[in-house]
Design an enzyme around this catalytic site. Structure first.
Site, mmCIF file in Angstrom:
data_model
loop_
_atom_site.group_PDB
_atom_site.id
_atom_site.type_symbol
_atom_site.label_atom_id
_atom_site.label_comp_id
_atom_site.label_asym_id
_atom_site.label_seq_id
_atom_site.Cartn_x
_atom_site.Cartn_y
_atom_site.Cartn_z
ATOM 1 C CB CYS A 110 97.793 102.119 43.304
ATOM 2 S SG CYS A 110 96.488 100.860 42.612
ATOM 3 C CG HIS A 250 98.587 102.087 46.983
ATOM 4 N ND1 HIS A 250 96.380 102.566 47.168
ATOM 5 C CD2 HIS A 250 98.475 100.882 46.480
ATOM 6 C CE1 HIS A 250 96.027 101.421 46.306
ATOM 7 N NE2 HIS A 250 97.609 100.490 46.079
ATOM 8 C CG ASN A 280 93.742 98.987 45.694
ATOM 9 O OD1 ASN A 280 93.831 100.213 45.368
ATOM 10 N ND2 ASN A 280 95.131 98.180 45.358
#
Length: 331
Positions: A110, A250, A280
């Protein structure tokens, strides 16, 4: 020379999966998911769509937006490549019709998009490339157990791309400095165990082929690492939190994003989030959020991310005048 952003593009699947879709077959509810994650829906790719397909579409969008010639390098940040080898970047370069350009993948989960920006900035600073295409792309649904309510509700699929050119540090769009880090001792808290050389070749039914996560520890480390990284970066740049116009973290889940912003002292009106609509999307989350945020030219933006590894990274940029950014996000 400094890396300067001059184009951005995105691509997400058309298929929308809502919390109610999960509630219809798993022991969960829309309220339970929203309360714990802030997520209401996410995009899921059809079985025939691979990571390179989304990466290619986002790249086309970014290049069209920039009105630029062919970049001299391609970087793709991804955790979900089409194949163990080759990487996604050479596939994208080939589909774009670019011969003999350097193309490689970055695997920092990520945090991959931040790492990709740093790598691209290095290529530009050393004179290896004058223009670099950086893509964050993941099809997280392929490595997520869709029958596990703890992880299935969190992740979505998507891609975002930016074009970077050589320029000056004072220009709008200039990116940097960077703060990067990792802690491999924590690897067991967030990983896909099988499919590599340590645990090769799982069958499609084996749990080891799916992402496993210790949510409590991931939350704790993510908040601390992104907060500390952002603070170090601001100190290195000689800036205060009040100098930050927009904060783009993020998009893991809303609770993590808000906890980091609270610790840094960034007010709510400066926080950017679209996790409610995309979930996500791993390496794609920051470019998707940037394209979605209706940023104004001249705004100073703090970017930060955390991912499996553990890996983390932060950077600063001043938003350029890109004109109209299409944020319909349908490909």
């Amino acid at each position: 020379m400094t890396a300067v952003l001059d184009g951005i593009g995105v691509a997400v699947p058309d298929r929308v999966v809502t919390n109610d879709d999960f509630a219809a077959r798993l022991d969960t509810t829309d309220d339970w998911i929203r309360t714990r994650t802030g997520i209401g829906e996410r995009r899921i790719a059809d079985p025939a769509v691979a990571t390179s397909d989304l990466a290619f579409a986002a790249a086309q969008d970014a290049l069209k937006h920039a009105g630029s010639e062919s970049p001299s390098a391609v970087l793709v940040a991804t955790t979900t490549p089409d194949h163990p080898m080759p990487g996604v970047a050479p596939l994208v370069a080939a589909r774009l019709g670019w011969d003999a350009v350097p193309a490689f993948d970055v695997q920092a989960a990520c945090a991959g998009f931040i790492y990709g920006l740093a790598a691209a900035a290095g290529l530009i600073a050393t004179g290896v490339s004058e223009r670099v295409l950086v893509i964050g792309a993941d099809v997280m649904s392929r490595i997520t157990n869709q029958d596990d309510r703890a992880t299935a509700v969190l992740f979505g699929d998507g891609a975002g791309a930016v074009t970077l050119r050589a320029g000056e540090a004072e220009e709008p769009g200039a990116i940097g400095p960077f703060d990067l880090g990792s802690d491999g001792t924590q690897v067991g808290h967030l990983m896909v165990e099988a499919g590599g050389t340590r645990v090769p070749g799982p069958s499609p039914e084996e749990p080891a082929r799916f992402l496993s996560m210790n949510g409590r520890d991931v939350y704790r480390h993510a908040v601390r690492r992104m907060t500390d990284s952002s603070s170090r970066l601001l100190e290195r740049a000689g800036l205060e939190v009040d100098d930050v116009d927009r904060f783009v973290a993020h998009q893991a889940n809303l609770r993590i994003l808000m906890a980091v912003a609270d610790r840094l002292g960034i007010p709510e009106e400066r926080r950017v989030s679209n996790v409610d609509r995309f979930g996500n999307t791993s390496a794609a989350s920051i470019p998707l959020a940037l394209a979605d945020a209706a940023l104004r030219p001249g705004e100073r933006i703090l970017l930060t991310a955390f991912g499996s590894g553990f890996t983390w990274g932060s950077t600063l940029m001043t938003w350029p005048d890109l004109g109209f950014v299409d944020n319909d996000h349908r490909r």
